[in-house]
Design a protein around this motif. Sequence first.
Motif, mmCIF file in Angstrom:
data_model
loop_
_atom_site.group_PDB
_atom_site.id
_atom_site.type_symbol
_atom_site.label_atom_id
_atom_site.label_comp_id
_atom_site.label_asym_id
_atom_site.label_seq_id
_atom_site.Cartn_x
_atom_site.Cartn_y
_atom_site.Cartn_z
ATOM 1 N N VAL A 1 78.909 14.109 19.917
ATOM 2 C CA VAL A 1 78.019 13.578 18.882
ATOM 3 C C VAL A 1 78.379 14.241 17.562
ATOM 4 O O VAL A 1 78.290 15.473 17.430
ATOM 5 C CB VAL A 1 76.541 13.847 19.224
ATOM 6 N N ASP A 2 78.815 13.442 16.587
ATOM 7 C CA ASP A 2 79.136 13.943 15.254
ATOM 8 C C ASP A 2 78.040 13.507 14.284
ATOM 9 O O ASP A 2 77.662 12.329 14.249
ATOM 10 C CB ASP A 2 80.475 13.399 14.786
ATOM 11 N N VAL A 3 77.561 14.458 13.502
ATOM 12 C CA VAL A 3 76.475 14.206 12.568
ATOM 13 C C VAL A 3 76.911 14.623 11.179
ATOM 14 O O VAL A 3 77.452 15.717 10.981
ATOM 15 C CB VAL A 3 75.207 14.984 12.971
ATOM 16 N N VAL B 1 70.325 18.598 16.948
ATOM 17 C CA VAL B 1 71.665 18.163 16.563
ATOM 18 C C VAL B 1 71.604 17.048 15.523
ATOM 19 O O VAL B 1 72.427 16.983 14.613
ATOM 20 C CB VAL B 1 72.456 17.694 17.804
ATOM 21 N N VAL B 2 70.599 16.171 15.615
ATOM 22 C CA VAL B 2 70.569 14.951 14.788
ATOM 23 C C VAL B 2 69.387 14.879 13.831
ATOM 24 O O VAL B 2 69.240 13.898 13.115
ATOM 25 C CB VAL B 2 70.551 13.704 15.701
ATOM 26 N N ARG B 3 68.556 15.907 13.763
ATOM 27 C CA ARG B 3 67.286 15.783 13.055
ATOM 28 C C ARG B 3 67.443 15.571 11.553
ATOM 29 O O ARG B 3 66.574 14.965 10.932
ATOM 30 C CB ARG B 3 66.429 17.028 13.297
ATOM 31 N N LEU B 4 68.517 16.056 10.935
ATOM 32 C CA LEU B 4 68.700 15.898 9.494
ATOM 33 C C LEU B 4 69.881 14.981 9.180
ATOM 34 O O LEU B 4 70.512 15.105 8.139
ATOM 35 C CB LEU B 4 68.916 17.265 8.841
ATOM 36 N N PRO C 1 79.264 4.098 15.687
ATOM 37 C CA PRO C 1 78.021 4.510 15.018
ATOM 38 C C PRO C 1 76.842 4.473 15.991
ATOM 39 O O PRO C 1 76.788 3.651 16.901
ATOM 40 C CB PRO C 1 77.865 3.462 13.907
ATOM 41 N N ALA C 2 75.916 5.388 15.784
ATOM 42 C CA ALA C 2 74.727 5.476 16.632
ATOM 43 C C ALA C 2 73.490 5.507 15.753
ATOM 44 O O ALA C 2 73.522 5.979 14.617
ATOM 45 C CB ALA C 2 74.783 6.723 17.505
ATOM 46 N N THR C 3 72.408 5.003 16.293
ATOM 47 C CA THR C 3 71.119 5.055 15.596
ATOM 48 C C THR C 3 70.142 5.886 16.428
ATOM 49 O O THR C 3 70.229 5.930 17.649
ATOM 50 C CB THR C 3 70.538 3.657 15.371
ATOM 51 N N LEU C 4 69.223 6.528 15.732
ATOM 52 C CA LEU C 4 68.226 7.363 16.389
ATOM 53 C C LEU C 4 67.088 6.482 16.900
ATOM 54 O O LEU C 4 66.305 5.950 16.123
ATOM 55 C CB LEU C 4 67.698 8.411 15.406
ATOM 56 N N LEU C 5 67.025 6.334 18.222
ATOM 57 C CA LEU C 5 66.026 5.463 18.826
ATOM 58 C C LEU C 5 64.669 6.146 18.937
ATOM 59 O O LEU C 5 63.621 5.509 18.775
ATOM 60 C CB LEU C 5 66.496 5.016 20.214
#
Length: 368
Positions: free
Chosen positions: A74-76, A117-120, A135-139
Amino acid sequence: MSRPSRAEMLACLATGIALLALIWSSSRESAAPLASQTKDSPPRELAATAASLLTLSEGAAQLVETAAKSVVRVDVTLDARLVQSNELETYFGRLPQETIGSGIVLDTDLVLTNYHVVRLSDSITVSGQGAPRRPATLLGFDPLTDLAVLKVANLTLPALKWGDSDEVSSGHLVWAIGSPYGLDQSVSMGVVSSTNRPTLLDSPFQDFLQSDVSINPGNSGGPLIDAQGAVIGINTAIAGDSFAGISFALPSNTAKSVFKQLQQHGEMPRGWLGFQLSNVTRSRAAVAGLDSLQGAYVESLVSEGESPAKQAGILVGDICVSFNGWEVTGPLGLIRQIASTPIDTTVKLRVWRRGQELELDVQVLPRP
């Protein structure tokens, strides 16, 4: 010779430690060479040990090979603050800061990872074996267990199966798979050191599996798997700033229930009554007229607006001893019982107050 089946490998892996211990013991008792052996031939016990180790090693390799197909990187990308001492920032202005974590494919196009990992994130991408970066979206996310679910369209990777973390014991073999420091598909092996470790983040919703598996930045959100190749934990934290043989994973049974809620609702609904609880002391028990130190002491009520506790007539100083027939032994257990109760359920709460035991009807509302 045909290659052993996966079932045979896993069966050997599950019994490997006991077998090796037995071989080691017998080899010590039979250290003298046999007359039938030549001077240059290896002792039979060493040959048996080598064969067992080889089978164990092959079983572990096959186990990891299968599980790793369901582990992703997972890259952010974040908006980084300007750092005045950084010459690159000075001459090129604001630059994005990229962080790396790990994730687990658990359903079609769905990845579970750590929320921290993805909060910001400004953008999230996911990649894995045979799966280019997408690409991924935060569900959905749940800060109280540090879990998040990502939606990744057309992610053609197999789902990893859940294990039962309640069946895990100290000494069980475990493996971690992830992307520490961006090194994708890295594997480390160890044993479970302890179960039901208290929360690291002062939250009643987290207990941890402790292991000595090597965990580093980039492993967060990746799986801790057992000898059956099932997820028994989500690698979340280490003790200290760098790995020192103490790693923590959120148990799979907790993660599984949160994952289902995030998948369906995007959040983790939890029951709430609106009071602050603490331990029962001797002086508090004496005031309430209670002989035991078990229970949960009502230290305060929410100050703003009406709460279920206020409406039910609960007072500061009450000691909760029973929740819907469940004996309250301490504040942590009561908070978890309330949190797991379906929203809008009316329950019976028994409290001690100045020498009297009272039964109050209280409605569980969503945690604000």
